[in-house]
Motif scaffolding. Structure first.
Motif, PDB file in Angstrom:
ATOM      1  N   MET A  19       0.534   0.389  -6.820  1.00 45.71           N
ATOM      2  CA  MET A  19       0.970   0.073  -5.552  1.00 45.71           C
ATOM      3  C   MET A  19       1.802  -1.342  -5.743  1.00 45.71           C
ATOM      4  N   HIS A  20       1.403  -2.299  -6.124  1.00 40.88           N
ATOM      5  CA  HIS A  20       2.129  -3.477  -6.209  1.00 40.88           C
ATOM      6  C   HIS A  20       2.121  -3.906  -7.683  1.00 40.88           C
ATOM      7  N   THR A  21       3.304  -4.366  -7.939  1.00 38.69           N
ATOM      8  CA  THR A  21       3.429  -5.219  -9.205  1.00 38.69           C
ATOM      9  C   THR A  21       3.197  -6.648  -9.641  1.00 38.69           C
ATOM     10  N   LYS A  22       3.504  -7.229  -8.304  1.00 38.35           N
ATOM     11  CA  LYS A  22       3.641  -8.666  -8.467  1.00 38.35           C
ATOM     12  C   LYS A  22       2.477  -9.263  -7.974  1.00 38.35           C
ATOM     13  N   GLU A  23       1.647 -10.521  -8.398  1.00 36.80           N
ATOM     14  CA  GLU A  23       0.485 -11.093  -7.736  1.00 36.80           C
ATOM     15  C   GLU A  23       1.011 -11.740  -6.365  1.00 36.80           C
ATOM     16  N   LEU A  24      -0.001 -11.478  -5.672  1.00 34.72           N
ATOM     17  CA  LEU A  24       0.252 -12.123  -4.105  1.00 34.72           C
ATOM     18  C   LEU A  24      -0.115 -13.768  -4.080  1.00 34.72           C
ATOM     19  N   ASN A  58       6.835  -5.091   1.753  1.00 33.30           N
ATOM     20  CA  ASN A  58       7.264  -3.956   1.835  1.00 33.30           C
ATOM     21  C   ASN A  58       7.781  -3.174   0.554  1.00 33.30           C
ATOM     22  N   SER A  59       8.407  -3.824  -0.255  1.00 35.66           N
ATOM     23  CA  SER A  59       8.663  -3.275  -1.439  1.00 35.66           C
ATOM     24  C   SER A  59       7.590  -2.883  -2.355  1.00 35.66           C
ATOM     25  N   MET A  60       6.456  -3.685  -2.224  1.00 34.84           N
ATOM     26  CA  MET A  60       5.416  -3.630  -2.833  1.00 34.84           C
ATOM     27  C   MET A  60       4.418  -2.272  -2.463  1.00 34.84           C
ATOM     28  N   GLY A  61       4.482  -1.763  -1.119  1.00 30.83           N
ATOM     29  CA  GLY A  61       4.082  -0.751  -0.573  1.00 30.83           C
ATOM     30  C   GLY A  61       2.773  -1.017  -0.140  1.00 30.83           C
ATOM     31  N   ILE A  62       2.753  -2.399   0.561  1.00 31.01           N
ATOM     32  CA  ILE A  62       1.454  -2.837   1.224  1.00 31.01           C
ATOM     33  C   ILE A  62       1.720  -2.891   2.620  1.00 31.01           C
ATOM     34  N   LEU A  63       3.171  -2.988   3.236  1.00 34.25           N
ATOM     35  CA  LEU A  63       3.186  -3.320   4.559  1.00 34.25           C
ATOM     36  C   LEU A  63       4.177  -2.078   4.798  1.00 34.25           C
ATOM     37  N   LYS A  64       4.104  -1.673   6.102  1.00 30.96           N
ATOM     38  CA  LYS A  64       4.878  -0.759   6.928  1.00 30.96           C
ATOM     39  C   LYS A  64       5.390  -1.251   8.239  1.00 30.96           C
ATOM     40  N   VAL A  92      11.288  -3.250  19.510  1.00 26.15           N
ATOM     41  CA  VAL A  92      10.597  -4.496  18.970  1.00 26.15           C
ATOM     42  C   VAL A  92       9.930  -3.983  17.694  1.00 26.15           C
ATOM     43  N   LYS A  93      10.264  -4.685  16.848  1.00 24.60           N
ATOM     44  CA  LYS A  93       9.856  -4.370  15.166  1.00 24.60           C
ATOM     45  C   LYS A  93       8.140  -5.011  14.939  1.00 24.60           C
ATOM     46  N   TYR A  94       7.174  -3.839  14.640  1.00 27.12           N
ATOM     47  CA  TYR A  94       6.190  -4.506  14.409  1.00 27.12           C
ATOM     48  C   TYR A  94       5.646  -3.958  12.917  1.00 27.12           C
ATOM     49  N   HIS A  95       4.929  -4.881  12.159  1.00 27.32           N
ATOM     50  CA  HIS A  95       4.608  -4.763  10.902  1.00 27.32           C
ATOM     51  C   HIS A  95       3.060  -4.691  10.880  1.00 27.32           C
ATOM     52  N   TYR A  96       2.575  -3.732  10.065  1.00 24.67           N
ATOM     53  CA  TYR A  96       1.132  -3.569   9.616  1.00 24.67           C
ATOM     54  C   TYR A  96       0.965  -3.163   8.398  1.00 24.67           C
ATOM     55  N   ILE A  97      -0.371  -3.040   7.793  1.00 28.49           N
ATOM     56  CA  ILE A  97      -0.786  -3.048   6.572  1.00 28.49           C
ATOM     57  C   ILE A  97      -1.112  -1.616   6.186  1.00 28.49           C
ATOM     58  N   ALA A  98      -0.240  -0.891   5.330  1.00 24.27           N
ATOM     59  CA  ALA A  98      -0.229   0.438   5.064  1.00 24.27           C
ATOM     60  C   ALA A  98      -1.650   0.828   4.437  1.00 24.27           C
TER      61      ALA A  98
END
Length: 67
Positions: free
Chosen positions: A1-6, A48-54, A61-67
């Motif tokens: 899913m993600h390759t970078k530490e948060l 988003n690039s990590m696939g965590i966010l959609k 209006v643009k909304y963000h959420y956890i995938a």
């Protein structure tokens, strides 16, 4: 899913988005660690690039959420 530490900032954004979908401005107001909107945009792009966010758009209006 993600390759970078948060980072702490990434985690702060994720914690707020776990509660409900939010706009970038709402995220900025709710996170205490992040004080600049440009930093929020960078974090959102990284998550988003990590696939965590959609995102979705509702009434222009643009909304963000956890995938």
């Amino acid at each position: 899913m993600h390759t970078k530490e948060l980072s702490i900032d990434h985690q702060a954004v994720i914690n707020e988005l776990k509660k409900e979908p939010l706009t970038s401005f709402q995220i900025l107001k709710k996170t205490q660690n992040v004080s600049l909107i440009l930093v929020i945009y960078n974090i959102l792009d990284e998550l988003n690039s990590m696939g965590i966010l959609k995102t979705y758009v509702k009434q222009n209006v643009k909304y963000h959420y956890i995938a």
